[in-house]
Enzyme design. Sequence first.
Site, PDB file in Angstrom:
ATOM      1  N   ASN A  28       1.686  -0.890  -5.624  1.00  0.00           N
ATOM      2  CA  ASN A  28       2.135   0.230  -6.248  1.00  0.00           C
ATOM      3  C   ASN A  28       2.097   0.033  -8.222  1.00  0.00           C
ATOM      4  OD1 ASN A  28       3.423   1.098  -4.349  1.00  0.00           O
ATOM      5  ND2 ASN A  28       4.368  -0.454  -4.250  1.00  0.00           N
ATOM      6  N   THR A  29       0.472  -1.134  -8.366  1.00  0.00           N
ATOM      7  CA  THR A  29       1.194  -1.117  -9.749  1.00  0.00           C
ATOM      8  C   THR A  29      -1.348  -1.400  -9.546  1.00  0.00           C
ATOM      9  OG1 THR A  29       2.525  -2.846 -10.153  1.00  0.00           O
ATOM     10  CG2 THR A  29       0.857  -2.825 -11.926  1.00  0.00           C
TER      11      THR A  29
ATOM     12  N   THR B 235       2.289 -11.521   4.953  1.00  0.00           N
ATOM     13  CA  THR B 235       2.273 -10.337   2.975  1.00  0.00           C
ATOM     14  C   THR B 235       2.665  -9.897   2.744  1.00  0.00           C
ATOM     15  OG1 THR B 235       1.752  -9.192   5.144  1.00  0.00           O
ATOM     16  CG2 THR B 235       0.062 -10.021   5.112  1.00  0.00           C
ATOM     17  N   ASN B 236       2.124  -8.715   1.939  1.00  0.00           N
ATOM     18  CA  ASN B 236       2.997  -8.006   0.710  1.00  0.00           C
ATOM     19  C   ASN B 236       2.952  -7.128   2.085  1.00  0.00           C
ATOM     20  OD1 ASN B 236       3.866  -6.209  -0.634  1.00  0.00           O
ATOM     21  ND2 ASN B 236       2.740  -7.709  -2.464  1.00  0.00           N
TER      22      ASN B 236
ATOM     23  N   ASN C 266       9.123 -14.648  -7.710  1.00  0.00           N
ATOM     24  CA  ASN C 266       7.936 -14.129  -7.824  1.00  0.00           C
ATOM     25  C   ASN C 266       7.346 -13.290  -8.710  1.00  0.00           C
ATOM     26  OD1 ASN C 266       6.224 -11.786  -7.063  1.00  0.00           O
ATOM     27  ND2 ASN C 266       7.298 -12.308  -4.878  1.00  0.00           N
TER      28      ASN C 266
ATOM     29  N   LYS D 119       0.779 -14.156  -2.824  1.00  0.00           N
ATOM     30  CA  LYS D 119       1.289 -13.588  -1.760  1.00  0.00           C
ATOM     31  C   LYS D 119      -0.350 -12.223  -1.597  1.00  0.00           C
ATOM     32  CE  LYS D 119       5.145 -10.587  -1.057  1.00  0.00           C
ATOM     33  NZ  LYS D 119       6.468 -10.171  -0.635  1.00  0.00           N
TER      34      LYS D 119
ATOM     35  N   GLY E   2       7.102  -7.387   9.463  1.00  0.00           N
ATOM     36  CA  GLY E   2       7.482  -6.959  10.504  1.00  0.00           C
ATOM     37  C   GLY E   2       8.790  -7.926  10.991  1.00  0.00           C
TER      38      GLY E   2
ATOM     39  N   SER F  74       0.833  -5.865  -4.274  1.00  0.00           N
ATOM     40  CA  SER F  74       1.501  -4.886  -4.229  1.00  0.00           C
ATOM     41  C   SER F  74       0.826  -3.638  -4.611  1.00  0.00           C
ATOM     42  CB  SER F  74       2.724  -4.928  -5.547  1.00  0.00           C
ATOM     43  OG  SER F  74       3.048  -3.450  -5.945  1.00  0.00           O
TER      44      SER F  74
ATOM     45  N   GLY G 169      11.847  -8.650  -4.045  1.00  0.00           N
ATOM     46  CA  GLY G 169      11.617  -7.399  -3.689  1.00  0.00           C
ATOM     47  C   GLY G 169      12.713  -6.781  -4.145  1.00  0.00           C
TER      48      GLY G 169
ATOM     49  N   SER H 294      12.661  -5.109   4.826  1.00  0.00           N
ATOM     50  CA  SER H 294      12.834  -4.184   5.945  1.00  0.00           C
ATOM     51  C   SER H 294      13.663  -4.123   6.964  1.00  0.00           C
ATOM     52  CB  SER H 294      11.622  -2.796   6.054  1.00  0.00           C
ATOM     53  OG  SER H 294      10.531  -3.145   4.830  1.00  0.00           O
TER      54      SER H 294
ATOM     55  N   GLY I 217       7.098  -0.039  -7.756  1.00  0.00           N
ATOM     56  CA  GLY I 217       6.204   0.026  -9.333  1.00  0.00           C
ATOM     57  C   GLY I 217       6.724  -1.444  -9.870  1.00  0.00           C
ATOM     58  N   PHE I 218       7.631  -1.961 -10.166  1.00  0.00           N
ATOM     59  CA  PHE I 218       7.648  -3.711 -10.135  1.00  0.00           C
ATOM     60  C   PHE I 218       9.086  -3.087 -11.296  1.00  0.00           C
ATOM     61  CE2 PHE I 218       3.923  -6.403  -9.433  1.00  0.00           C
ATOM     62  CZ  PHE I 218       4.072  -6.290  -8.609  1.00  0.00           C
TER      63      PHE I 218
ATOM     64  N   ASN J  10       7.192   2.332  -0.166  1.00  0.00           N
ATOM     65  CA  ASN J  10       7.630   2.128  -1.826  1.00  0.00           C
ATOM     66  C   ASN J  10       6.792   1.838  -2.713  1.00  0.00           C
ATOM     67  OD1 ASN J  10       7.913  -0.696  -3.335  1.00  0.00           O
ATOM     68  ND2 ASN J  10       7.592  -0.947  -0.786  1.00  0.00           N
TER      69      ASN J  10
ATOM     70  N   THR K 158       9.741  -9.277  -7.431  1.00  0.00           N
ATOM     71  CA  THR K 158       8.742  -9.532  -8.356  1.00  0.00           C
ATOM     72  C   THR K 158       9.053  -8.994  -9.970  1.00  0.00           C
ATOM     73  OG1 THR K 158       7.262  -8.887  -7.166  1.00  0.00           O
ATOM     74  CG2 THR K 158       6.238  -9.510  -9.241  1.00  0.00           C
TER      75      THR K 158
HETATM   76  C1  LIG Z   1      11.309  -1.594  -1.494  1.00  0.00           C
HETATM   77  C2  LIG Z   1      10.570  -2.955  -1.495  1.00  0.00           C
HETATM   78  C3  LIG Z   1      10.287  -3.786  -2.492  1.00  0.00           C
HETATM   79  C4  LIG Z   1       9.387  -4.565  -2.645  1.00  0.00           C
HETATM   80  N1  LIG Z   1       9.263  -5.334  -3.644  1.00  0.00           N
HETATM   81  C5  LIG Z   1       8.741  -6.390  -3.412  1.00  0.00           C
HETATM   82  C6  LIG Z   1       8.108  -7.255  -4.928  1.00  0.00           C
HETATM   83  O1  LIG Z   1       8.719  -6.779  -5.773  1.00  0.00           O
HETATM   84  N2  LIG Z   1       7.267  -7.750  -4.946  1.00  0.00           N
HETATM   85  C7  LIG Z   1       6.483  -8.884  -3.396  1.00  0.00           C
HETATM   86  O2  LIG Z   1       6.113  -9.626  -3.477  1.00  0.00           O
HETATM   87  N3  LIG Z   1       7.059  -8.057  -2.679  1.00  0.00           N
HETATM   88  C8  LIG Z   1       8.104  -6.976  -2.349  1.00  0.00           C
HETATM   89  N4  LIG Z   1       7.894  -5.794  -1.724  1.00  0.00           N
HETATM   90  C9  LIG Z   1       7.305  -6.435  -0.484  1.00  0.00           C
HETATM   91  C10 LIG Z   1       7.730  -7.819   0.665  1.00  0.00           C
HETATM   92  O3  LIG Z   1       8.480  -8.765   0.801  1.00  0.00           O
HETATM   93  C11 LIG Z   1       7.538  -7.755   1.861  1.00  0.00           C
HETATM   94  O4  LIG Z   1       5.904  -8.370   2.037  1.00  0.00           O
HETATM   95  C12 LIG Z   1       7.294  -6.852   2.620  1.00  0.00           C
HETATM   96  O5  LIG Z   1       8.193  -5.632   3.033  1.00  0.00           O
HETATM   97  C13 LIG Z   1       6.867  -7.222   4.256  1.00  0.00           C
HETATM   98  O6  LIG Z   1       7.998  -7.754   5.156  1.00  0.00           O
HETATM   99  P1  LIG Z   1       9.227  -6.994   5.663  1.00  0.00           P
HETATM  100  O7  LIG Z   1       7.825  -5.782   6.779  1.00  0.00           O
HETATM  101  O8  LIG Z   1      10.091  -8.064   6.502  1.00  0.00           O
HETATM  102  O9  LIG Z   1       9.890  -6.161   5.318  1.00  0.00           O
HETATM  103  C14 LIG Z   1       9.425  -5.220  -1.363  1.00  0.00           C
HETATM  104  C15 LIG Z   1       9.309  -4.325   0.189  1.00  0.00           C
HETATM  105  C16 LIG Z   1      10.011  -3.281   0.126  1.00  0.00           C
HETATM  106  C17 LIG Z   1      10.001  -2.523   1.010  1.00  0.00           C
END
Ligand SMILES: Cc1cc2nc3c(=O)[nH]c(=O)nc-3n(C[C@H](O)[C@H](O)[C@H](O)COP(=O)(O)O)c2cc1C
Length: 365
Positions: A185-186, A250-251, A147, A222, A305, A183, A68, A327, A119-120, A116, A91
């Site tokens: 968002n789709t 996880t996502n 991914n 995932k 996290g 995700s 992401g 994050s 939306g890919f 967030n 993704t």
């Molecule tokens: C802005 C943003 C965009 C993300 N886009 C994707 C994505 O396109 N595909 C995906 O598998 N996860 C996406 N993620 C999820 C992250 O890869 C991760 O699984 C999730 O943020 C939890 O990890 P964290 O707490 O370290 O952020 C996105 C996360 C954020 C914050």
Amino acid sequence: MYKLLFDLVFKKMDPEKAHHLAFFWIRLAASVPGLRQLVKAVLAPRDPALRTTALGLDLPGPFGLGAGFDKDGIGIDGLSMLGFDFVEIGTVTGEPQAGNPAPRLFRLVEDRALINRMGFNNQGSARVAARLKARPHTSSTPVIGVNIGKTKVVEEVDATADYVKSTERLAEYADYLVVNVSSPNTPGLRNLQTVSTLGPLLVDVRQAADRSVAHHVPLLVKIAPDLADEDIDAIADMAVQIGLDGIIATNTTIGRDGLRESAARIEEIGMGGLSGAPLKARSLEVLQRLRERTAGQLVLVAVGGIETADDAWERITHGADLVQGYSAFVYEGPFWMRRVHKGLSARLRASGFTSITEAVGSAKG
Ligand SMILES: Cc1cc2nc3c(=O)[nH]c(=O)nc-3n(C[C@H](O)[C@H](O)[C@H](O)COP(=O)(O)O)c2cc1C
């Protein structure tokens, strides 16, 4: 220093604009001859003890960047320069798409979290594949995960064809492939997590990867933290049964529990996936469940996290072969990876284990 930069500059900017600006600087630094090596030498010191293997890949350490951040694979070398041991791009969807209207990325600073609903947004599988193909391959090329997800306009019933298209285009350039069905968002994407749909989808993607590339490209799925425990078990059983290589857990979550941010502001932000510190406990729980259920038969990648070396170590000792973060990178900045690596080295030495692989799953219960 980054804290100051964050408070004075980034915090005042729209979060998506800040992302683009920071990512631009990273790519710029990586493109200047000599500077890349210098930054890498400072930020990404390599403790040989952290070297590890997973998915049949050799990695300088267990700590990668989650999907992401670099959706189109435009800044892989810059991200590796900052110290990530591997970079998961995407993704990527079958076709290019703009994603959701802005604003679509929000900071919850008090919670060390993000919401967030991107939306890919991405350039699509053909363009990303062409970019990966053009990359020069050197000994310093980092491990790249790709991914893939469903194009929004593609109906749920036609999802497989979209994933297969991306696989055929991208598998050749991927050190591992991830099917993202988690995700929020789709619309409808997470329905693909139902085992009766997911199993055949993953089998088709596996076959497409095998048709496209002579060697075995590891395939992972995932999953969302919001799945019921029985559904996690069902996915784990299915993954073992079809010979999947691993699971990423996880996502982001659609939950909003335990936040410091006011209910009014959360309401105002609206839909999207929550990431960062509030996800920590549930992501760990999902990992523990997967570990119990799969007992070493799958590679487990923990994300959600992770903020400190202790968090990363906790996931490793609870069964994660690899860990990822996203994050906390936003809040902690470019020295984060160095801090996590230093902490991991210390934890490894104190543990008495000689390698990360030895430490994987060593925690009781
Ligand atoms: C802005 C943003 C965009 C993300 N886009 C994707 C994505 O396109 N595909 C995906 O598998 N996860 C996406 N993620 C999820 C992250 O890869 C991760 O699984 C999730 O943020 C939890 O990890 P964290 O707490 O370290 O952020 C996105 C996360 C954020 C914050």
